[in-house]
Design a protein around this motif. Structure first.
Motif, PDB file in Angstrom:
ATOM      1  N   ASN A  14     -55.850  27.375  43.996  1.00  0.00           N
ATOM      2  CA  ASN A  14     -55.310  28.473  43.203  1.00  0.00           C
ATOM      3  C   ASN A  14     -53.907  28.858  43.644  1.00  0.00           C
ATOM      4  OD1 ASN A  14     -55.601  31.099  45.081  1.00  0.00           O
ATOM      5  ND2 ASN A  14     -57.313  29.708  45.471  1.00  0.00           N
ATOM      6  N   PHE A  15     -53.222  29.542  42.746  1.00  0.00           N
ATOM      7  CA  PHE A  15     -51.903  30.087  43.053  1.00  0.00           C
ATOM      8  C   PHE A  15     -51.650  31.279  42.142  1.00  0.00           C
ATOM      9  CE2 PHE A  15     -51.419  26.578  40.076  1.00  0.00           C
ATOM     10  CZ  PHE A  15     -50.686  27.143  39.047  1.00  0.00           C
ATOM     11  N   ILE A  16     -50.692  32.088  42.562  1.00  0.00           N
ATOM     12  CA  ILE A  16     -50.329  33.289  41.815  1.00  0.00           C
ATOM     13  C   ILE A  16     -48.878  33.178  41.380  1.00  0.00           C
ATOM     14  CG2 ILE A  16     -49.915  35.781  42.052  1.00  0.00           C
ATOM     15  CD1 ILE A  16     -52.431  35.901  43.770  1.00  0.00           C
ATOM     16  N   LEU A  17     -48.630  33.557  40.139  1.00  0.00           N
ATOM     17  CA  LEU A  17     -47.275  33.670  39.595  1.00  0.00           C
ATOM     18  C   LEU A  17     -47.015  35.152  39.367  1.00  0.00           C
ATOM     19  CD1 LEU A  17     -47.530  30.829  36.931  1.00  0.00           C
ATOM     20  CD2 LEU A  17     -46.487  30.671  39.195  1.00  0.00           C
ATOM     21  N   THR A  18     -45.880  35.641  39.810  1.00  0.00           N
ATOM     22  CA  THR A  18     -45.592  37.075  39.682  1.00  0.00           C
ATOM     23  C   THR A  18     -44.378  37.334  38.793  1.00  0.00           C
ATOM     24  OG1 THR A  18     -44.194  37.082  41.645  1.00  0.00           O
ATOM     25  CG2 THR A  18     -46.518  37.585  41.975  1.00  0.00           C
ATOM     26  N   GLY A  19     -44.336  38.537  38.254  1.00  0.00           N
ATOM     27  CA  GLY A  19     -43.178  39.003  37.497  1.00  0.00           C
ATOM     28  C   GLY A  19     -42.923  38.255  36.207  1.00  0.00           C
ATOM     29  N   LEU A  20     -43.979  37.816  35.535  1.00  0.00           N
ATOM     30  CA  LEU A  20     -43.793  37.082  34.280  1.00  0.00           C
ATOM     31  C   LEU A  20     -43.329  38.025  33.170  1.00  0.00           C
ATOM     32  CD1 LEU A  20     -46.942  34.778  34.325  1.00  0.00           C
ATOM     33  CD2 LEU A  20     -44.598  34.179  34.925  1.00  0.00           C
ATOM     34  N   LYS A  21     -42.398  37.550  32.387  1.00  0.00           N
ATOM     35  CA  LYS A  21     -41.842  38.314  31.268  1.00  0.00           C
ATOM     36  C   LYS A  21     -42.419  37.811  29.946  1.00  0.00           C
ATOM     37  CE  LYS A  21     -38.718  40.239  34.007  1.00  0.00           C
ATOM     38  NZ  LYS A  21     -39.238  41.286  34.818  1.00  0.00           N
ATOM     39  N   LYS A  22     -42.186  38.552  28.902  1.00  0.00           N
ATOM     40  CA  LYS A  22     -42.712  38.229  27.579  1.00  0.00           C
ATOM     41  C   LYS A  22     -42.330  36.813  27.137  1.00  0.00           C
ATOM     42  CE  LYS A  22     -43.040  40.193  22.964  1.00  0.00           C
ATOM     43  NZ  LYS A  22     -42.705  41.334  22.111  1.00  0.00           N
ATOM     44  N   ALA A  23     -41.097  36.422  27.355  1.00  0.00           N
ATOM     45  CA  ALA A  23     -40.633  35.092  26.946  1.00  0.00           C
ATOM     46  C   ALA A  23     -41.369  33.976  27.680  1.00  0.00           C
ATOM     47  CB  ALA A  23     -39.130  34.963  27.172  1.00  0.00           C
ATOM     48  N   GLU A  24     -41.783  34.257  28.906  1.00  0.00           N
ATOM     49  CA  GLU A  24     -42.487  33.236  29.677  1.00  0.00           C
ATOM     50  C   GLU A  24     -43.913  33.027  29.175  1.00  0.00           C
ATOM     51  OE1 GLU A  24     -40.397  33.496  33.985  1.00  0.00           O
ATOM     52  OE2 GLU A  24     -41.402  35.319  33.263  1.00  0.00           O
ATOM     53  N   PHE A  25     -44.499  34.057  28.599  1.00  0.00           N
ATOM     54  CA  PHE A  25     -45.845  33.894  28.059  1.00  0.00           C
ATOM     55  C   PHE A  25     -45.835  33.036  26.791  1.00  0.00           C
ATOM     56  CE2 PHE A  25     -46.687  37.612  30.747  1.00  0.00           C
ATOM     57  CZ  PHE A  25     -47.816  37.166  31.414  1.00  0.00           C
TER      58      PHE A  25
END
Length: 174
Positions: free
Chosen positions: A59-70
């Motif tokens: 597993n891993f965590i991604l932080t601070g995702l913005k709308k464009a990244e989704f």
């Protein structure tokens, strides 16, 4: 027919964020090594996701995702998988062989409650470390945190640690 493409199994919270409709999904057989559960959570007012492999619990965590990244979430997950596997110690050749099957992705709803439970445990551990770093006034080193998360004992795994288990499974591909 068994599907060897990247399968991202999302929790309801993440499905809502991705704005995708999975109500009419057709059943498919996905290879567990290429299937990943993913869950959205918020830490320190930032959108974060945890991504966990169905077979190895890597597993891993991604932080601070913005709308464009989704909007391009599958591409971000695929790139993060490669980056994290390399950081875990897999060879470039091994990661390249694995990623050949991840050039396209499909979304499915989360299906395994035990994986969701293990993701929640990893989120609690990560939030603890990130809170400690915030309290100490330092930025969390996410690659280091992701390595730490994969050195938790998971008794259902043959190697006990998801980091070791994923490396062993990737070696079998060669």
């Amino acid at each position: 027919m068994v599907n060897e493409m990247l399968t991202i199994q999302c929790t309801k919270k993440l499905i809502n964020e991705l704005k995708i409709d999975l109500s009419n999904q057709e059943p498919i057989d996905s290879v567990p090594l290429y299937s990943w559960h993913s869950h959205l959570f918020v830490f320190n007012r930032k959108k974060c996701v945890i991504v966990m492999n169905n077979l190895t619990r890597y597993n891993f965590i991604l932080t601070g995702l913005k709308k464009a990244e989704f909007i391009k979430y599958d591409q971000i997950v695929a790139a993060a998988i490669a980056e994290n596997l390399l950081a875990e110690g897999a060879s470039e050749n091994t990661v390249d062989n694995y990623m050949k099957h991840c050039s396209s992705a499909i979304y499915r709803t989360a299906s395994d409650r035990s994986i969701i439970s293990q993701m929640n445990e990893m989120i609690m551990a990560a939030e603890l470390w990130m809170s400690k770093d915030k309290y100490n006034g330092i930025e969390t080193n996410m690659p280091k945190l992701n390595r730490r998360l994969n050195h938790f004992v998971m008794l259902k795994l043959p190697k006990c640690y998801s980091g070791e288990t994923v490396l062993e499974e990737l070696e079998r591909l060669e």
